[in-house]
Scaffold this active site. Structure first.
Site, short mmCIF file in Angstrom:
data_model
loop_
_atom_site.label_atom_id
_atom_site.label_comp_id
_atom_site.label_asym_id
_atom_site.label_seq_id
_atom_site.Cartn_x
_atom_site.Cartn_y
_atom_site.Cartn_z
N CYS A 1 0.76 -1.25 0.00
CA CYS A 1 -0.04 0.06 -0.11
C CYS A 1 0.92 1.34 0.08
CB CYS A 1 -1.01 0.06 1.15
SG CYS A 1 -0.31 -0.11 2.68
N CYS B 1 -2.34 1.28 -4.06
CA CYS B 1 -1.11 2.17 -4.43
C CYS B 1 -1.32 2.45 -5.88
CB CYS B 1 -0.03 1.25 -4.13
SG CYS B 1 0.33 -0.32 -5.08
N CYS C 1 2.80 0.77 -8.22
CA CYS C 1 3.34 -0.68 -8.13
C CYS C 1 4.11 -1.30 -9.29
CB CYS C 1 2.33 -1.57 -7.32
SG CYS C 1 1.64 -1.07 -6.03
#
Length: 136
Positions: free
Chosen positions: A14, A88, A92
């Site tokens: 996250c 996120c 990522c």
């Protein structure tokens, strides 16, 4: 000659690595023991784990008070079989051959323990399903 299959590895990501990913990693470690390798990281890690998250997990019998947010690295993604993102977005990294899951969960940032409990309970439910999925 070992016929043992390698342990699956899971990475929880996250933004701040201070709430959702910490709870998920702690529950997976708690429930799967050494059957699954567990990592968590954040794309922009906070300085500390959210105190309301620490309290909510303590109530569930899991102590994460010693955990610290960690920065997301390409190596952590490469080393993981399953990457579970939690809000996120595009930060990522994505590699072919990995299994990606995106869990839509409320962000506990700035919330009190009363608001964190339902997020914690939903994460625990998903982790129990994940343990079954990965370990049979």
């Amino acid at each position: 000659m070992s016929t043992e299959t390698p342990r699956p590895s899971v990475l929880f990501v996250c933004v701040h690595n201070a709430g959702r990913s910490q709870m998920a990693a702690a529950f997976l470690t708690h429930l799967a023991g050494d059957r699954i390798d567990v990592r968590s990281a954040g794309s922009a890690p906070a300085d500390t784990v959210n105190p309301a998250v620490v309290e909510a997990m303590r109530e569930a019998g899991v102590d994460i008070s010693a955990e610290t947010p960690k920065v997301l690295t390409v190596e952590a993604v490469r080393a993981s079989d399953v990457v579970i993102t939690m809000g996120c977005g595009d930060s990522c990294p994505v590699f072919p051959g990995k299994r990606y899951l995106d869990w839509q969960l409320d962000d506990p940032a700035g919330q009190g323990v009363d608001a964190v409990r339902p997020i914690r309970d939903e994460i625990e439910r998903r982790i129990r399903d994940l343990v079954t999925d990965l370990t049979g």
